[in-house]
Design a protein around this motif. Structure first.
Motif, PDB file in Angstrom:
ATOM      1  N   GLU A   1       0.836  -1.194   0.000  1.00 23.60           N
ATOM      2  CA  GLU A   1       0.000   0.000   0.000  1.00 23.60           C
ATOM      3  C   GLU A   1       0.877   1.253   0.000  1.00 23.60           C
ATOM      4  O   GLU A   1       2.044   1.214   0.379  1.00 23.60           O
ATOM      5  N   LEU A   2       0.274   2.360  -0.398  1.00 22.31           N
ATOM      6  CA  LEU A   2       0.848   3.675  -0.183  1.00 22.31           C
ATOM      7  C   LEU A   2      -0.149   4.434   0.683  1.00 22.31           C
ATOM      8  O   LEU A   2      -1.199   4.874   0.214  1.00 22.31           O
ATOM      9  N   ARG A   3       0.179   4.560   1.971  1.00 25.63           N
ATOM     10  CA  ARG A   3      -0.745   5.158   2.943  1.00 25.63           C
ATOM     11  C   ARG A   3      -0.429   6.633   3.159  1.00 25.63           C
ATOM     12  O   ARG A   3       0.729   7.042   3.153  1.00 25.63           O
ATOM     13  N   VAL A   4      -1.502   7.397   3.400  1.00 21.53           N
ATOM     14  CA  VAL A   4      -1.390   8.797   3.758  1.00 21.53           C
ATOM     15  C   VAL A   4      -2.322   9.039   4.932  1.00 21.53           C
ATOM     16  O   VAL A   4      -3.363   8.372   5.056  1.00 21.53           O
ATOM     17  N   TYR A   5      -1.967   9.916   5.819  1.00 24.61           N
ATOM     18  CA  TYR A   5      -2.731  10.198   7.046  1.00 24.61           C
ATOM     19  C   TYR A   5      -2.812   8.981   7.970  1.00 24.61           C
ATOM     20  O   TYR A   5      -3.577   8.974   8.928  1.00 24.61           O
ATOM     21  N   GLY A   6      -2.090   7.926   7.657  1.00 25.88           N
ATOM     22  CA  GLY A   6      -2.079   6.751   8.514  1.00 25.88           C
ATOM     23  C   GLY A   6      -3.115   5.698   8.194  1.00 25.88           C
ATOM     24  O   GLY A   6      -2.869   4.509   8.391  1.00 25.88           O
ATOM     25  N   ASN A   7      -4.293   6.106   7.678  1.00 24.60           N
ATOM     26  CA  ASN A   7      -5.357   5.119   7.468  1.00 24.60           C
ATOM     27  C   ASN A   7      -6.023   5.210   6.103  1.00 24.60           C
ATOM     28  O   ASN A   7      -7.031   4.534   5.853  1.00 24.60           O
ATOM     29  N   LYS A   8      -5.512   6.052   5.206  1.00 19.96           N
ATOM     30  CA  LYS A   8      -6.067   6.157   3.856  1.00 19.96           C
ATOM     31  C   LYS A   8      -5.036   5.632   2.853  1.00 19.96           C
ATOM     32  O   LYS A   8      -3.823   5.847   3.027  1.00 19.96           O
ATOM     33  N   CYS A   9      -5.521   4.974   1.820  1.00 19.58           N
ATOM     34  CA  CYS A   9      -4.629   4.369   0.824  1.00 19.58           C
ATOM     35  C   CYS A   9      -4.809   5.009  -0.549  1.00 19.58           C
ATOM     36  O   CYS A   9      -5.928   5.382  -0.931  1.00 19.58           O
ATOM     37  N   LEU A  10      -3.706   5.094  -1.274  1.00 19.51           N
ATOM     38  CA  LEU A  10      -3.787   5.480  -2.677  1.00 19.51           C
ATOM     39  C   LEU A  10      -4.544   4.375  -3.405  1.00 19.51           C
ATOM     40  O   LEU A  10      -4.214   3.188  -3.265  1.00 19.51           O
ATOM     41  N   ASP A  11      -5.538   4.743  -4.217  1.00 20.98           N
ATOM     42  CA  ASP A  11      -6.554   3.804  -4.688  1.00 20.98           C
ATOM     43  C   ASP A  11      -6.908   4.138  -6.138  1.00 20.98           C
ATOM     44  O   ASP A  11      -7.039   5.308  -6.498  1.00 20.98           O
ATOM     45  N   VAL A  12      -7.039   3.110  -6.989  1.00 26.18           N
ATOM     46  CA  VAL A  12      -7.565   3.322  -8.342  1.00 26.18           C
ATOM     47  C   VAL A  12      -9.081   3.300  -8.249  1.00 26.18           C
ATOM     48  O   VAL A  12      -9.683   2.303  -7.841  1.00 26.18           O
ATOM     49  N   ASN A  13      -9.683   4.388  -8.588  1.00 29.75           N
ATOM     50  CA  ASN A  13     -11.112   4.594  -8.377  1.00 29.75           C
ATOM     51  C   ASN A  13     -11.945   3.452  -8.964  1.00 29.75           C
ATOM     52  O   ASN A  13     -11.828   3.133 -10.145  1.00 29.75           O
ATOM     53  N   GLY A  14     -12.764   2.854  -8.115  1.00 27.93           N
ATOM     54  CA  GLY A  14     -13.673   1.808  -8.558  1.00 27.93           C
ATOM     55  C   GLY A  14     -13.001   0.532  -9.015  1.00 27.93           C
ATOM     56  O   GLY A  14     -13.629  -0.310  -9.660  1.00 27.93           O
ATOM     57  N   GLY A  15     -11.710   0.384  -8.707  1.00 31.72           N
ATOM     58  CA  GLY A  15     -10.995  -0.804  -9.181  1.00 31.72           C
ATOM     59  C   GLY A  15     -10.797  -0.797 -10.681  1.00 31.72           C
ATOM     60  O   GLY A  15     -10.585  -1.844 -11.290  1.00 31.72           O
ATOM     61  N   GLY A  16     -10.842   0.395 -11.304  1.00 30.72           N
ATOM     62  CA  GLY A  16     -10.725   0.488 -12.758  1.00 30.72           C
ATOM     63  C   GLY A  16      -9.401  -0.030 -13.276  1.00 30.72           C
ATOM     64  O   GLY A  16      -8.375   0.034 -12.591  1.00 30.72           O
ATOM     65  N   THR A  17      -9.432  -0.517 -14.513  1.00 30.80           N
ATOM     66  CA  THR A  17      -8.212  -1.009 -15.161  1.00 30.80           C
ATOM     67  C   THR A  17      -7.958  -0.327 -16.498  1.00 30.80           C
ATOM     68  O   THR A  17      -6.951  -0.606 -17.147  1.00 30.80           O
ATOM     69  N   ALA A  18      -8.844   0.556 -16.909  1.00 30.76           N
ATOM     70  CA  ALA A  18      -8.723   1.213 -18.212  1.00 30.76           C
ATOM     71  C   ALA A  18      -7.776   2.399 -18.139  1.00 30.76           C
ATOM     72  O   ALA A  18      -7.635   3.052 -17.094  1.00 30.76           O
ATOM     73  N   ASP A  19      -7.122   2.704 -19.258  1.00 32.87           N
ATOM     74  CA  ASP A  19      -6.345   3.929 -19.341  1.00 32.87           C
ATOM     75  C   ASP A  19      -7.224   5.111 -18.956  1.00 32.87           C
ATOM     76  O   ASP A  19      -8.365   5.235 -19.422  1.00 32.87           O
ATOM     77  N   GLY A  20      -6.698   5.973 -18.099  1.00 33.34           N
ATOM     78  CA  GLY A  20      -7.433   7.165 -17.703  1.00 33.34           C
ATOM     79  C   GLY A  20      -8.220   7.029 -16.418  1.00 33.34           C
ATOM     80  O   GLY A  20      -8.803   8.018 -15.958  1.00 33.34           O
ATOM     81  N   ALA A  21      -8.248   5.830 -15.824  1.00 21.85           N
ATOM     82  CA  ALA A  21      -8.952   5.674 -14.550  1.00 21.85           C
ATOM     83  C   ALA A  21      -8.314   6.591 -13.514  1.00 21.85           C
ATOM     84  O   ALA A  21      -7.089   6.702 -13.421  1.00 21.85           O
ATOM     85  N   SER A  22      -9.135   7.275 -12.734  1.00 18.78           N
ATOM     86  CA  SER A  22      -8.632   8.267 -11.790  1.00 18.78           C
ATOM     87  C   SER A  22      -8.032   7.609 -10.548  1.00 18.78           C
ATOM     88  O   SER A  22      -8.351   6.460 -10.200  1.00 18.78           O
ATOM     89  N   VAL A  23      -7.176   8.360  -9.886  1.00 20.65           N
ATOM     90  CA  VAL A  23      -6.495   7.890  -8.677  1.00 20.65           C
ATOM     91  C   VAL A  23      -6.963   8.757  -7.511  1.00 20.65           C
ATOM     92  O   VAL A  23      -6.942   9.992  -7.582  1.00 20.65           O
ATOM     93  N   ILE A  24      -7.393   8.106  -6.442  1.00 20.85           N
ATOM     94  CA  ILE A  24      -7.988   8.788  -5.297  1.00 20.85           C
ATOM     95  C   ILE A  24      -7.377   8.238  -4.009  1.00 20.85           C
ATOM     96  O   ILE A  24      -6.469   7.402  -4.055  1.00 20.85           O
ATOM     97  N   ILE A  25      -7.886   8.701  -2.870  1.00 20.57           N
ATOM     98  CA  ILE A  25      -7.592   8.029  -1.601  1.00 20.57           C
ATOM     99  C   ILE A  25      -8.886   7.405  -1.088  1.00 20.57           C
ATOM    100  O   ILE A  25      -9.996   7.887  -1.376  1.00 20.57           O
ATOM    101  N   TRP A  26      -8.731   6.318  -0.312  1.00 14.73           N
ATOM    102  CA  TRP A  26      -9.883   5.599   0.231  1.00 14.73           C
ATOM    103  C   TRP A  26      -9.423   4.844   1.474  1.00 14.73           C
ATOM    104  O   TRP A  26      -8.230   4.572   1.627  1.00 14.73           O
ATOM    105  N   ASP A  27     -10.388   4.516   2.315  1.00 15.03           N
ATOM    106  CA  ASP A  27     -10.047   3.674   3.475  1.00 15.03           C
ATOM    107  C   ASP A  27      -9.297   2.434   3.014  1.00 15.03           C
ATOM    108  O   ASP A  27      -9.722   1.755   2.072  1.00 15.03           O
ATOM    109  N   CYS A  28      -8.201   2.112   3.680  1.00 14.83           N
ATOM    110  CA  CYS A  28      -7.407   0.946   3.292  1.00 14.83           C
ATOM    111  C   CYS A  28      -8.225  -0.326   3.491  1.00 14.83           C
ATOM    112  O   CYS A  28      -8.833  -0.546   4.548  1.00 14.83           O
ATOM    113  N   ASN A  29      -8.257  -1.171   2.456  1.00 13.31           N
ATOM    114  CA  ASN A  29      -9.096  -2.375   2.510  1.00 13.31           C
ATOM    115  C   ASN A  29      -8.405  -3.630   1.987  1.00 13.31           C
ATOM    116  O   ASN A  29      -9.011  -4.700   1.943  1.00 13.31           O
TER     117      ASN A  29
END
Length: 381
Positions: free
Chosen positions: A300-328
């Motif tokens: 993982e790449l964590r920020v604030y201790g409990n949020k993870c760098l996340d590919v939005n919606g589990g997308g795999t297509a070129d252009g899928a956005s990158v967000i933070i989300w609760d680490c899961n």
């Protein structure tokens, strides 16, 4: 005896050709790659180098080497002398715009060029093939290139002069439409650039009224090189495009900022937000908490201790956005640092990417097919 003499003759010919540094044959061959910025020379016999095998690619390669740029010519074709360090290209003698267009999507996907050098249209004129609609065919071809490799810089050249006066008049009419075509692509946000190649040569630079002499091809090389140098990132940076491996980039527990090689700005959470769905962006490095990323043993790449760098919606297509989300623990929150500085989204097998090689504050990040460009390379700071 005759067989022995024939074998000896072949052997002597091989030695002579090797001593001249000549690469025998034209056509497909095993690709040469030095891991540099992928550049696709694209076009017809003038790209292939008819009359002077290797054509402008010889002088261009030598200029790139002298400038300490690390470039990988790519394409399905292969020819040229030993002095040409990379013989791959996509030049097809006799081909018109429509024939290149029929194949370009496959070539672009196979070779994923960072930069395309396009010189095409001469055979449309020589074959008198629907000349009036040739500019529209060129426009369509450019659209197909930019759709297949949207992050590539596409350099579109006007075609060089022709000795036949009637054909030259048609070439000038065709060329007159090219700047407007290029501008229309630029206005729609495409990375397309005009190269005025016609003015760089005269009919005195032609060996047969169509193809350049060695000196003419070198004038083309100089024009391409100047154009490439004018567009940042199109051929990487002098001294090579491959960064030194980041020291222990995946060491669990290490926390630091992550800076983009191309932009010089840091991986950042927009607005210092801690909300699920806040987008990742690039921003001036400032040492704040929203730019401090911790690598974990779970990739993982964590920020604030409990949020993870996340590919939005589990997308795999070129252009899928990158967000933070609760680490899961899901694959869309797993990242791999690579020795070339890229960061791969494990679930999508694509790279963390700054769209369109932008360097501006606030540009939102995405994932994209890995291409080794500076906009996909990062370093811990």
């Amino acid at each position: 005896m005759r067989a022995w003499r024939r074998s000896l003759g072949v052997a002597l010919l091989t030695v002579v050709m090797a001593s001249l540094g000549t690469v025998l044959g034209t056509g497909a061959a095993g690709a040469e790659s030095n891991g540099g910025v992928r550049v696709m020379p694209l076009g017809d016999s003038i790209t292939e180098g008819t009359q002077v095998p290797g054509g402008y690619r010889i002088g261009l390669w030598q200029r790139l080497a002298s400038g300490r740029y690390t470039v990988d010519f790519v394409g399905s074709q292969f020819n040229g002398p030993g002095s040409l360090g990379d013989h791959d290209h996509e030049g097809h003698p006799g081909w018109r715009i429509d024939q290149i267009d029929a194949n370009i999507t496959g070539w672009a996907r196979n070779y994923n060029p960072r930069t395309v050098l396009l010189h095409i249209g001469t055979n449309d004129i020589l074959q008198n093939y629907n000349v009036s609609s040739a500019p529209q065919r060129l426009s369509t071809l450019i659209d197909h290139i930019t759709a297949a490799v949207p992050n590539a810089d596409v350099f579109v050249a006007t075609i060089i002069p022709l000795s036949n006066s009637g054909q030259e008049a048609n070439a000038r009419t065709f060329n007159a439409a090219v700047p407007g075509i290029v501008q229309s692509k630029v206005s729609s946000g495409k990375r397309v650039h005009l190269v005025d190649m016609h003015s760089k040569l005269t009919t005195g630079d032609l060996i047969d009224g169509i193809h350049p002499t060695a000196g003419g091809y070198d004038k083309m090389a100089a024009a391409w090189y100047a154009a490439l140098q004018s567009v940042s990132g199109s051929i990487g940076e002098p001294g090579g495009t491959q960064p030194s491996p980041t020291p222990t980039p995946t060491a669990p527990g290490s926390t630091s900022a992550i800076r983009g090689v191309g932009s010089g700005r840091c991986l950042d959470v927009t607005g210092v937000s801690q909300a699920n769905g806040a987008q990742a962006q690039i921003y001036d490095c400032n040492g704040q908490a929203n730019q401090q990323w911790t690598s974990t043993s779970a990739s993982e790449l964590r920020v604030y201790g409990n949020k993870c760098l996340d590919v939005n919606g589990g997308g795999t297509a070129d252009g899928a956005s990158v967000i933070i989300w609760d680490c899961n623990g899901q694959n869309n929150q797993k990242w791999r640092f690579n020795s070339d500085g890229t960061i791969t989204a494990v679930g999508a097998n694509k790279c963390l990417d700054v769209p369109n090689y932008s360097t501006a504050n606030g540009v939102k990040l995405q994932i994209w097919s890995c291409n080794g460009g500076a906009n996909q390379r990062w370093t811990r700071v």
